[in-house]
Design an enzyme around this catalytic site. Structure first.
Site, PDB file in Angstrom:
ATOM      1  CE  LYS A 184      44.324  23.358  34.295  1.00  0.00           C
ATOM      2  NZ  LYS A 184      43.519  23.758  33.430  1.00  0.00           N
TER       3      LYS A 184
ATOM      4  CE  LYS B 252      45.222  34.443  40.743  1.00  0.00           C
ATOM      5  NZ  LYS B 252      44.483  35.163  41.332  1.00  0.00           N
TER       6      LYS B 252
ATOM      7  CE  LYS C 258      34.193  26.834  39.814  1.00  0.00           C
ATOM      8  NZ  LYS C 258      34.707  28.121  39.298  1.00  0.00           N
TER       9      LYS C 258
END
Ligand code: TRP
Length: 344
Positions: free
Chosen positions: A209, A212, A133
């Site tokens: 998977k 949200k 990230k």
């Protein structure tokens, strides 16, 4: 009620377990919004089962969420509230567990700072969670994310940490920091271990998977109708176009959910799917009924809790008090070990 009764101290909030509890568990989740059934079946049900055997600390890690939400932390309050509601509705019992918000126990930040001296920057930049990230998120706070997590765990001298496999390195790092501290100063910390439990695979509507962030999830707080709609849109075996076509349940995310929510899925769902007798529309309707049935008690408790925000915030205040006591105890040992207990 007599005066004596009125002024009697409230019953101690410390857990009174049936069998003596020996070890401590710390579990944490980032308050990033209402939870979905993947969180429920993958984590919460496990926590609820563990709360009878362990001293549990359940921490809503808002400072961790701040690494991503730093520009707009205004949603944290609502997210914390919804997360506490989800936990309580799922059966986390505040008599057995200290349920609290990380930033309400400032010792997390202090131990994070001390641990930050015991680890090198390259060790942190090499972690896959950072490497993946760092192009979007290269703050000092994000680099220190796993150090803060180690502090969360060690602050309570937790023996076990229930997490998914993706967190394995972080728990290893917490154990390493505990060991390093003990070797450098004096033994204060337990070396924590990850507690991987068998968790069911849960896929979302698009066969990825459930998450949200993918928007493929079934929220715990969805209504029966909303749940039905989401399930209608679920991916199924692409070779099974209409009723009569033979299906392959092993490749179907709907069947994965049946395995959790339908008691005899193996004998009642898989065979008629394979022969084509059971079409996807009916199969999804059966799942809708069973899933909504299983979630009904949680959803009902949710509705009640949302009506009583004061009760929920009180649970968090009491939880923070209990957590703080334990944390301050451990930090006193840290200060002594480091000869930083200047007033003593
Ligand atoms: N990193 C964890 C996650 O993303 C969240 C977390 C923060 C945590 N502190 C923790 C998990 C302590 C367990 C223990 O899921």
């Amino acid at each position: 009620m007599t005066v004596a009764e009125k002024t009697k101290p409230a019953p101690s909030p410390s857990p009174a377990p049936a069998a003596p509890k020996k070890e401590t568990i710390l579990s944490g989740m980032q308050p990033t919004g209402a939870l979905h059934i993947g969180n429920l079946e993958g984590a919460l049900r496990n926590w609820v089962a563990l709360q009878d055997q362990y001293w549990m600390y359940c921490c809503i890690v808002d400072w961790h969420a701040l690494t991503a939400e730093w520009e707009d932390p205004s949603r944290l309050k609502e997210n914390i509230f919804q997360m506490a509601v989800d936990w309580l509705a799922a059966g986390i019992d505040p008599e057995k567990c200290a349920v609290f918000v990380q930033s309400e126990v400032k010792e997390h930040a202090e131990l994070h700072l001390i641990f930050s001296m015991l680890i090198t920057v390259p060790t942190l930049t090499r972690l896959p969670t950072y490497a993946e990230k760092k192009d979007q998120l290269d703050s000092y706070g994000f680099l220190g994310y796993p150090v803060l997590q180690a502090a969360d765990i060690c602050l309570y001298n937790a023996h076990k940490v229930p997490v998914g496999k993706d967190q394995e390195k972080h728990i290893w790092l917490a154990a390493d920091l505990a060991k390093r501290f003990n070797a450098t100063y004096k033994k204060v910390f337990v070396e924590p271990e990850a507690l991987f439990t068998k968790i069911p695979l849960i896929l979302g509507a698009d066969n990825r998977k459930m998450s949200k962030s993918y928007g493929n999830h079934i929220p715990i707080d969805a209504t029966d109708k909303q749940t039905e709609k989401i399930l209608k849109g679920y991916y199924t075996d692409p070779a099974k176009l209409r009723k009569g076509d033979p299906g392959n349940p092993e490749k179907c995310p709907v069947y994965l959910l049946h395995q959790i929510y339908t008691p005899h899925a193996k004998t009642e769902i898989a065979p008629p799917c394979k022969t084509g007798e059971l079409g996807c529309v009916d199969c999804k309707l059966k799942l809708t009924a069973n899933l909504n049935g299983a979630l009904a008690p949680i959803r009902e408790r949710r509705v009640e809790l949302v009506k009583k925000p004061d009760v929920v915030w009180d649970v968090l205040a009491t939880g923070a008090q209990r957590a703080r006591q334990r944390a301050q105890n451990v930090m006193a040992k840290v200060h002594t070990a480091m000869k930083m207990d200047y007033r003593n």
